[in-house]
Design an enzyme around this catalytic site. Structure first.
Site, PDB file in Angstrom:
ATOM      1  N   GLU A 107       9.034  71.822 -16.877  1.00 21.59           N
ATOM      2  CA  GLU A 107       8.494  71.305 -15.563  1.00 21.59           C
ATOM      3  C   GLU A 107       8.951  71.570 -14.613  1.00 21.59           C
ATOM      4  O   GLU A 107       8.389  71.017 -13.511  1.00 21.59           O
ATOM      5  CB  GLU A 107       9.473  69.130 -16.534  1.00 21.59           C
ATOM      6  CG  GLU A 107      10.807  69.408 -15.809  1.00 21.59           C
ATOM      7  CD  GLU A 107      11.411  69.962 -16.961  1.00 21.59           C
ATOM      8  OE1 GLU A 107      11.273  70.062 -17.617  1.00 21.59           O
ATOM      9  OE2 GLU A 107      13.364  69.438 -16.761  1.00 21.59           O
TER      10      GLU A 107
ATOM     11  N   ASP B 252       5.605  56.570 -16.505  1.00 16.35           N
ATOM     12  CA  ASP B 252       6.920  57.548 -16.408  1.00 16.35           C
ATOM     13  C   ASP B 252       7.397  57.615 -15.148  1.00 16.35           C
ATOM     14  O   ASP B 252       8.389  57.915 -15.449  1.00 16.35           O
ATOM     15  CB  ASP B 252       6.349  58.671 -17.116  1.00 16.35           C
ATOM     16  CG  ASP B 252       5.297  59.476 -16.404  1.00 16.35           C
ATOM     17  OD1 ASP B 252       4.731  59.059 -15.383  1.00 16.35           O
ATOM     18  OD2 ASP B 252       5.459  60.501 -15.860  1.00 16.35           O
TER      19      ASP B 252
HETATM   20  N1  LIG Z   1       1.929  58.227 -18.965  1.00 13.42           N
HETATM   21  C1  LIG Z   1       2.145  59.795 -19.509  1.00 13.42           C
HETATM   22  O1  LIG Z   1       1.892  59.943 -20.500  1.00 13.42           O
HETATM   23  C2  LIG Z   1       2.347  60.726 -18.316  1.00 13.42           C
HETATM   24  C3  LIG Z   1       1.465  62.107 -18.827  1.00 13.42           C
HETATM   25  C4  LIG Z   1       1.320  62.388 -17.687  1.00 13.42           C
HETATM   26  C5  LIG Z   1       1.335  62.594 -16.553  1.00 13.42           C
HETATM   27  N2  LIG Z   1       1.581  60.997 -15.928  1.00 13.42           N
HETATM   28  C6  LIG Z   1       2.345  60.963 -15.062  1.00 13.42           C
HETATM   29  O2  LIG Z   1       0.518  60.603 -14.705  1.00 13.42           O
HETATM   30  C7  LIG Z   1       0.937  60.629 -13.380  1.00 13.42           C
HETATM   31  C8  LIG Z   1       0.199  60.965 -11.816  1.00 13.42           C
HETATM   32  O3  LIG Z   1       0.596  62.563 -12.487  1.00 13.42           O
HETATM   33  P1  LIG Z   1      -0.548  63.518 -11.441  1.00 13.42           P
HETATM   34  O4  LIG Z   1      -0.505  65.432 -12.123  1.00 13.42           O
HETATM   35  O5  LIG Z   1      -2.512  63.339 -11.254  1.00 13.42           O
HETATM   36  O6  LIG Z   1      -0.586  63.570  -9.989  1.00 13.42           O
HETATM   37  P2  LIG Z   1      -1.009  64.789  -9.369  1.00 13.42           P
HETATM   38  O7  LIG Z   1      -0.203  64.589  -7.976  1.00 13.42           O
HETATM   39  O8  LIG Z   1      -1.658  65.852  -9.335  1.00 13.42           O
HETATM   40  O9  LIG Z   1      -2.063  63.284  -8.154  1.00 13.42           O
HETATM   41  C9  LIG Z   1      -1.391  62.204  -7.699  1.00 13.42           C
HETATM   42  C10 LIG Z   1      -2.840  61.543  -7.250  1.00 13.42           C
HETATM   43  O10 LIG Z   1      -1.621  60.017  -5.990  1.00 13.42           O
HETATM   44  C11 LIG Z   1      -1.973  59.848  -4.878  1.00 13.42           C
HETATM   45  N3  LIG Z   1      -1.269  59.091  -4.302  1.00 13.42           N
HETATM   46  C12 LIG Z   1      -0.255  59.628  -4.058  1.00 13.42           C
HETATM   47  N4  LIG Z   1       0.143  57.466  -3.702  1.00 13.42           N
HETATM   48  C13 LIG Z   1      -0.967  57.267  -3.368  1.00 13.42           C
HETATM   49  C14 LIG Z   1      -1.099  55.708  -3.059  1.00 13.42           C
HETATM   50  N5  LIG Z   1      -0.185  55.261  -2.115  1.00 13.42           N
HETATM   51  N6  LIG Z   1      -2.735  55.015  -3.293  1.00 13.42           N
HETATM   52  C15 LIG Z   1      -3.188  55.830  -3.227  1.00 13.42           C
HETATM   53  N7  LIG Z   1      -3.249  57.374  -3.879  1.00 13.42           N
HETATM   54  C16 LIG Z   1      -1.925  57.750  -3.953  1.00 13.42           C
HETATM   55  C17 LIG Z   1      -1.925  61.690  -4.344  1.00 13.42           C
HETATM   56  O11 LIG Z   1      -2.661  62.000  -3.202  1.00 13.42           O
HETATM   57  C18 LIG Z   1      -2.425  62.438  -5.807  1.00 13.42           C
HETATM   58  O12 LIG Z   1      -4.208  62.343  -5.381  1.00 13.42           O
HETATM   59  C19 LIG Z   1       2.560  60.725 -12.415  1.00 13.42           C
HETATM   60  O13 LIG Z   1       3.110  59.505 -12.135  1.00 13.42           O
HETATM   61  C20 LIG Z   1       2.949  61.579 -13.860  1.00 13.42           C
HETATM   62  O14 LIG Z   1       3.758  61.458 -14.357  1.00 13.42           O
HETATM   63  C21 LIG Z   1       2.363  60.613 -17.200  1.00 13.42           C
END
Ligand SMILES: NC(=O)c1ccc[n+]([C@@H]2O[C@H](COP(=O)([O-])OP(=O)(O)OC[C@H]3O[C@@H](n4cnc5c(N)ncnc54)[C@H](O)[C@@H]3O)[C@@H](O)[C@H]2O)c1
Length: 371
Positions: free
Chosen positions: A118, A270
Site C-alpha cells: 500500500e 474502510d
Molecule cells: N470497501 C472496500 O472494499 C474498498 C475497496 C477499495 C477502496 N475502498 C475505498 O474507497 C474509497 C475511494 O477510493 P479511491 O481509490 O476511489 O480514491 P480516489 O482518491 O481515487 O478518489 C476519491 C475522490 O473523492 C473525491 N472527494 C474527496 N472529498 C470529497 C467530498 N467531500 N465530496 C466529493 N468528493 C470528494 C476526490 O476529489 C477524489 O476524486 C477509499 O476510502 C478507499 O479506501 C474501499
C-alpha cells in the site's frame, strides 16, 4: 532466489499472493517457487496448476517461512505467521502498519525486511498497488447496489437499466476517483441514469470528457448532494481524503428525503464511511436497514471476487516481485524509488516515516538503509 507463498489464514480471505502464472514467471527467471498446499484453492487454482508452472508444493506454511528468502502474501501476517518470520527474510504483502501496533512490534522484533504494497508509489503520487482493489470495489458497488435494490433484499424493486417503455434507475456516485469512475462505468453500461458528484472541478472535467453525455457530472456542494441523494435509487459513496477519515456527506436527516427502499453503498467504509448511518458489514451479512434505506457497507469488497482480485493484484505486484528476486531487495529498491517507498520495516528499524510517527518509533531513512 527461493520465493514462497502461503495459504492466507485471515478470516474469509480467499486471495493468494502468487497465481500459477506468476509462479511460472518467477521460475522462468531462474527462481525456485514454493507454494503451500491448497494455497490457490480460493481462486480455483489447484496445486497441479502450480506444479505445472514449475513450483514445488509444500505441506506447511512453517516450511515456507523457514525455507524461503522472500514470502509473497496478500494480507498482513497474522500472529502465528509473524512468529515464523526470520531475520533477513523479505516479506512482500499488504501491511497497513499505522493502525496496528502489535503487528508492527512483531515485525520489528523479527528482523524481517517488510515491503508494503500500500505504500509503493507510482508517477504523480499514485498508489498503483492499491488501485486494482479500488477498481474492483468500484465495479462491484454497482452489482451490489443492483442486488440490494431487489425487493427480496429490502430494496424498492427498481431495475437499474429499466426496460423499453420504463425509465431506468437513478444512480448518484459521490467521489469521482478510481472507485467512482469504475462504478460509473458499470452503471452507465447497465443503462442507468448516472450522476457523478465530486468536489474537484478538474476531476469532473476529466469525467465529463470521458463519459460525454452518458453520465452527468455535478459539483459536490451541500445543496447538490442533498438533491442528488433525494432523487437517487442507488447512491454510491466513493470519496477519499488521503490519510483522513471519510467526511460524512449523507446525514441521517437526509435519509428522510430519500425514496423508501433506495440503496446506499458505502465503499469508503474502510475509512470510516461517508454516510452518517454506515457501519462496517461483512459478505456474510452485507446489508442492514436504517429508516427504510438499505445500507451495503462491506469493508473488504474485493474479497468476494477473489479470483479477479488476485489476478488484478498480481498484475501490479509481480513486476516488483521479479525485480526483488532478480536483483536482491537492496538493489531493486535502489533502482526504483517508487518501490523503495514500499519499505516499511528493515532489520528492526521502521523505515516509513508515517508509521514511525504514528506509533512512536525512531524513523530510519531509506537513504540510511540503502546507503
Ligand atoms: N470497501 C472496500 O472494499 C474498498 C475497496 C477499495 C477502496 N475502498 C475505498 O474507497 C474509497 C475511494 O477510493 P479511491 O481509490 O476511489 O480514491 P480516489 O482518491 O481515487 O478518489 C476519491 C475522490 O473523492 C473525491 N472527494 C474527496 N472529498 C470529497 C467530498 N467531500 N465530496 C466529493 N468528493 C470528494 C476526490 O476529489 C477524489 O476524486 C477509499 O476510502 C478507499 O479506501 C474501499
Amino acid at each position: 532466489m527461493r520465493v514462497g507463498t502461503v495459504r492466507e489464514i485471515k478470516n474469509h480471505e480467499y486471495r493468494v499472493g502468487l497465481t500459477p502464472e506468476s509462479a511460472r514467471e518467477l521460475v522462468a527467471n531462474g527462481h525456485e517457487v514454493w507454494v503451500e498446499k491448497s494455497a490457490g484453492l480460493g481462486i480455483g487454482a489447484a496445486d497441479s496448476a502450480y506444479a505445472a508452472a514449475g513450483a514445488k508444493i509444500i505441506d506447511t506454511a512453517a516450511e515456507i517461512f523457514a525455507g524461503c528468502e522472500m514470502v509473497v502474501k496478500v494480507k498482513e501476517p497474522q500472529a502465528v505467521e509473524r512468529a515464523m518470520l526470520r531475520e533477513g527474510q523479505i516479506l512482500y504483502t499488504y501491511l497497513h502498519l499505522a493502525p496496528d501496533p502489535e503487528q508492527t512490534a512483531d515485525l520489528v522484533k523479527s528482523g524481517v525486511t517488510a515491503i508494503a504494497y500500500e505504500t509503493v508509489t507510482g508517477p504523480g503520487n499514485s498508489l498503483p498497488l492499491l488501485k486494482p482493489m479500488s477498481q474492483v470495489a468500484g465495479r462491484m458497488s454497482v452489482q451490489a447496489g443492483a442486488t440490494a435494490l431487489e425487493k427480496a433484499h429490502g430494496g424498492r424493486g427498481v431495475l437499474l437499466g429499466g426496460v423499453p417503455g420504463v425509465m431506468p434507475g437513478k444512480v448518484a456516485v459521490i467521489g469521482g476517483g478510481v472507485v467512482g469512475f469504475n462504478a460509473a462505468q458499470m452503471a452507465v453500461g447497465l443503462g442507468a441514469d448516472v450522476t457523478i458528484l465530486d468536489r474537484s472541478p478538474d476531476v469532473l472535467e476529466r469525467l465529463g470528457i470521458y463519459f460525454e453525455a452518458r453520465a452527468k457530472t455535478r459539483i459536490a456542494s451541500t445543496a447538490n448532494l442533498a438533491e442528488s441523494v433525494a432523487d437517487a435509487d442507488l447512491v454510491i459513496g466513493a470519496v477519499l481524503i488521503p490519510g483522513a477519515a471519510a467526511p460524512k456527506l449523507v446525514t441521517r436527516e437526509m435519509l428522510g428525503t430519500m425514496k423508501p427502499g433506495a440503496v446506499l453503498v458505502d465503499v469508503a467504509i474502510d475509512q470510516g464511511g461517508c454516510f452518517e448511518t454506515s457501519r462496517a458489514t461483512t459478505h456474510a451479512e452485507p446489508t442492514f436497514m436504517v429508516d427504510g434505506i438499505v445500507h451495503y457497507c462491506v469493508a473488504n469488497m474485493p474479497g468476494a471476487v477473489a479470483r479477479t482480485s488476485t489476478y488484478a493484484l498480481n498484475n501490479v505486484t509481480l513486476p516488483h516481485a521479479l525485480a526483488i528476486a532478480n536483483l536482491g531487495w537492496k538493489q531493486a529498491l535502489a533502482n526504483d524509488p517508487h518501490l523503495a517507498n514500499g519499505l516499511n520495516v528493515h532489520a528492526g528499524q521502521i523505515t516509513y516515516e508515517a508509521v514511525a510517527t504514528e506509533l512512536g518509533y525512531d524513523y530510519t531513512s531509506l537513504k540510511t538503509v540503502l546507503g
